[in-house]
Scaffold this motif. Structure first.
Motif, PDB file in Angstrom:
ATOM      1  N   GLU A  99      50.344  14.838   4.300  1.00  0.00           N
ATOM      2  CA  GLU A  99      50.988  16.119   4.001  1.00  0.00           C
ATOM      3  C   GLU A  99      50.898  17.079   5.184  1.00  0.00           C
ATOM      4  O   GLU A  99      51.709  18.000   5.307  1.00  0.00           O
ATOM      5  N   GLU A 100      49.941  16.859   6.069  1.00  0.00           N
ATOM      6  CA  GLU A 100      49.728  17.758   7.210  1.00  0.00           C
ATOM      7  C   GLU A 100      50.652  17.454   8.386  1.00  0.00           C
ATOM      8  O   GLU A 100      50.983  18.356   9.159  1.00  0.00           O
ATOM      9  N   VAL A 101      51.050  16.192   8.542  1.00  0.00           N
ATOM     10  CA  VAL A 101      51.838  15.813   9.717  1.00  0.00           C
ATOM     11  C   VAL A 101      53.321  15.746   9.366  1.00  0.00           C
ATOM     12  O   VAL A 101      53.701  15.348   8.264  1.00  0.00           O
ATOM     13  N   ASP A 102      54.158  16.135  10.309  1.00  0.00           N
ATOM     14  CA  ASP A 102      55.602  16.065  10.108  1.00  0.00           C
ATOM     15  C   ASP A 102      56.029  14.606   9.988  1.00  0.00           C
ATOM     16  O   ASP A 102      55.614  13.761  10.774  1.00  0.00           O
ATOM     17  N   GLY A 103      56.861  14.331   9.000  1.00  0.00           N
ATOM     18  CA  GLY A 103      57.367  12.972   8.822  1.00  0.00           C
ATOM     19  C   GLY A 103      56.375  12.020   8.211  1.00  0.00           C
ATOM     20  O   GLY A 103      56.572  10.802   8.251  1.00  0.00           O
ATOM     21  N   GLY A 104      55.284  12.554   7.625  1.00  0.00           N
ATOM     22  CA  GLY A 104      54.237  11.694   7.090  1.00  0.00           C
ATOM     23  C   GLY A 104      54.511  11.190   5.681  1.00  0.00           C
ATOM     24  O   GLY A 104      54.982  11.931   4.828  1.00  0.00           O
ATOM     25  N   THR A 105      54.229   9.904   5.451  1.00  0.00           N
ATOM     26  CA  THR A 105      54.294   9.308   4.121  1.00  0.00           C
ATOM     27  C   THR A 105      53.043   8.466   3.901  1.00  0.00           C
ATOM     28  O   THR A 105      52.485   7.925   4.860  1.00  0.00           O
ATOM     29  N   VAL A 106      52.618   8.353   2.659  1.00  0.00           N
ATOM     30  CA  VAL A 106      51.408   7.598   2.338  1.00  0.00           C
ATOM     31  C   VAL A 106      51.747   6.137   2.094  1.00  0.00           C
ATOM     32  O   VAL A 106      52.726   5.812   1.415  1.00  0.00           O
ATOM     33  N   VAL A 107      50.924   5.257   2.649  1.00  0.00           N
ATOM     34  CA  VAL A 107      51.074   3.815   2.455  1.00  0.00           C
ATOM     35  C   VAL A 107      49.799   3.287   1.788  1.00  0.00           C
ATOM     36  O   VAL A 107      48.699   3.570   2.285  1.00  0.00           O
ATOM     37  N   PRO A 108      49.893   2.550   0.676  1.00  0.00           N
ATOM     38  CA  PRO A 108      48.691   1.943   0.094  1.00  0.00           C
ATOM     39  C   PRO A 108      47.985   1.071   1.121  1.00  0.00           C
ATOM     40  O   PRO A 108      48.636   0.394   1.934  1.00  0.00           O
ATOM     41  N   ASP A 109      46.677   1.060   1.094  1.00  0.00           N
ATOM     42  CA  ASP A 109      45.920   0.307   2.092  1.00  0.00           C
ATOM     43  C   ASP A 109      46.344  -1.157   2.153  1.00  0.00           C
ATOM     44  O   ASP A 109      46.408  -1.748   3.241  1.00  0.00           O
ATOM     45  N   ALA A 110      46.626  -1.749   0.997  1.00  0.00           N
ATOM     46  CA  ALA A 110      46.997  -3.165   0.965  1.00  0.00           C
ATOM     47  C   ALA A 110      48.331  -3.428   1.663  1.00  0.00           C
ATOM     48  O   ALA A 110      48.617  -4.570   2.051  1.00  0.00           O
ATOM     49  N   CYS A 111      49.146  -2.382   1.842  1.00  0.00           N
ATOM     50  CA  CYS A 111      50.462  -2.548   2.453  1.00  0.00           C
ATOM     51  C   CYS A 111      50.479  -2.202   3.947  1.00  0.00           C
ATOM     52  O   CYS A 111      51.531  -2.301   4.593  1.00  0.00           O
ATOM     53  N   VAL A 112      49.339  -1.806   4.483  1.00  0.00           N
ATOM     54  CA  VAL A 112      49.298  -1.380   5.881  1.00  0.00           C
ATOM     55  C   VAL A 112      49.713  -2.490   6.849  1.00  0.00           C
ATOM     56  O   VAL A 112      50.507  -2.242   7.772  1.00  0.00           O
ATOM     57  N   PRO A 113      49.217  -3.735   6.707  1.00  0.00           N
ATOM     58  CA  PRO A 113      49.659  -4.774   7.659  1.00  0.00           C
ATOM     59  C   PRO A 113      51.172  -4.939   7.707  1.00  0.00           C
ATOM     60  O   PRO A 113      51.743  -5.132   8.793  1.00  0.00           O
ATOM     61  N   ASP A 114      51.848  -4.853   6.557  1.00  0.00           N
ATOM     62  CA  ASP A 114      53.295  -4.985   6.552  1.00  0.00           C
ATOM     63  C   ASP A 114      53.950  -3.773   7.203  1.00  0.00           C
ATOM     64  O   ASP A 114      54.967  -3.907   7.893  1.00  0.00           O
ATOM     65  N   ALA A 115      53.340  -2.579   7.011  1.00  0.00           N
ATOM     66  CA  ALA A 115      53.861  -1.378   7.670  1.00  0.00           C
ATOM     67  C   ALA A 115      53.728  -1.510   9.177  1.00  0.00           C
ATOM     68  O   ALA A 115      54.611  -1.094   9.934  1.00  0.00           O
ATOM     69  N   VAL A 116      52.638  -2.111   9.625  1.00  0.00           N
ATOM     70  CA  VAL A 116      52.414  -2.302  11.060  1.00  0.00           C
ATOM     71  C   VAL A 116      53.468  -3.243  11.636  1.00  0.00           C
ATOM     72  O   VAL A 116      53.933  -3.057  12.769  1.00  0.00           O
ATOM     73  N   ARG A 117      53.857  -4.245  10.859  1.00  0.00           N
ATOM     74  CA  ARG A 117      54.866  -5.209  11.330  1.00  0.00           C
ATOM     75  C   ARG A 117      56.141  -4.513  11.808  1.00  0.00           C
ATOM     76  O   ARG A 117      56.759  -4.922  12.792  1.00  0.00           O
TER      77      ARG A 117
END
Length: 222
Positions: A99-117
């Motif tokens: 919420e503090e950073v521009d363009g920020g969205t929350v990703v569940p921890d379990a989905c982080v590797p796919d977000a990194v891809r």
């Protein structure tokens, strides 16, 4: 008193290193001057590290981060793309950080590797950096680093030189989560990261030199 302050915050190497630098004096007056100088220099070092990291993101449109870091926040002030923030359990501080950073969205921890891809870079802070260049940061950082390595994504650790620990000990903290006592921090090996400091990208040999210098200053406190 300096030794007591350092021992009161054993997991915060940045505090210990800056206190030891300020305490390297013979008079109370000089100590006060050095303490104020250390605060100012520490702030400038953090800002310069953030500037160095932001230069690495000039061509990036999307980044991933883990947990909450003031230095990462400063880095992202210069970034106009989208930011995926791991929720960062236990604690969940990533939710507020998004919420503090521009363009920020929350990703569940379990989905982080796919977000990194699908990202251009991963940018995290560090609670400390061990003498061999290993970064110690919030749990979830290692999974993100391993995914970054697998998918060829830069994994930037943004930290001032004062985050370098004088020794190899990891002073972990623990939280209760789902009835279990779980660690807050984990180690990310040096070969998975690019350490970005106020002096630019720093290699393991330089990290070791700073660790030795921090150890020397602390040893002089007696």
């Amino acid at each position: 008193k300096a030794r007591e302050l350092i021992e009161a915050h054993p997991s915060m190497d940045v505090v210990g290193n800056r206190v030891a630098r300020a305490a390297d004096t013979d008079t109370v007056e000089e100590l006060e001057k050095k303490a104020h100088r250390a605060i100012s220099e520490g702030y400038r070092a953090d800002q310069k590290a953030a500037e160095s990291a932001s230069e690495r993101l000039v061509d990036a449109d999307h980044v991933v981060t883990v947990s909450r870091s003031g230095t990462v926040a400063a880095t992202l002030e210069r970034f106009d793309g989208s930011v995926a923030v791991a929720e960062s359990l236990p604690g969940g501080e990533g939710i507020g950080f998004a919420e503090e950073v521009d363009g920020g969205t929350v990703v569940p921890d379990a989905c982080v590797p796919d977000a990194v891809r699908g990202t251009d870079a991963v940018v995290v802070g560090a609670d400390s950096v061990l003498p061999d260049g290993t970064a110690v940061n919030k749990v979830g950082s290692l999974a993100a680093a391993l995914a970054a390595g697998r998918f060829g994504v830069p994994f930037l650790v943004v930290a001032s030189v004062d985050k370098v620990s004088p020794d190899d000990e990891v002073r972990n903290e623990y939280l209760e989560y789902n009835g279990e006592r779980v660690p807050v921090f984990e180690e990310v090996p040096a070969d998975l990261i690019e350490l970005v400091t106020e002096d630019g990208v720093m290699g393991s040999d330089e990290v070791r030199e700073h660790a030795d210098e921090h150890a020397r200053r602390r040893g002089a406190l007696g």
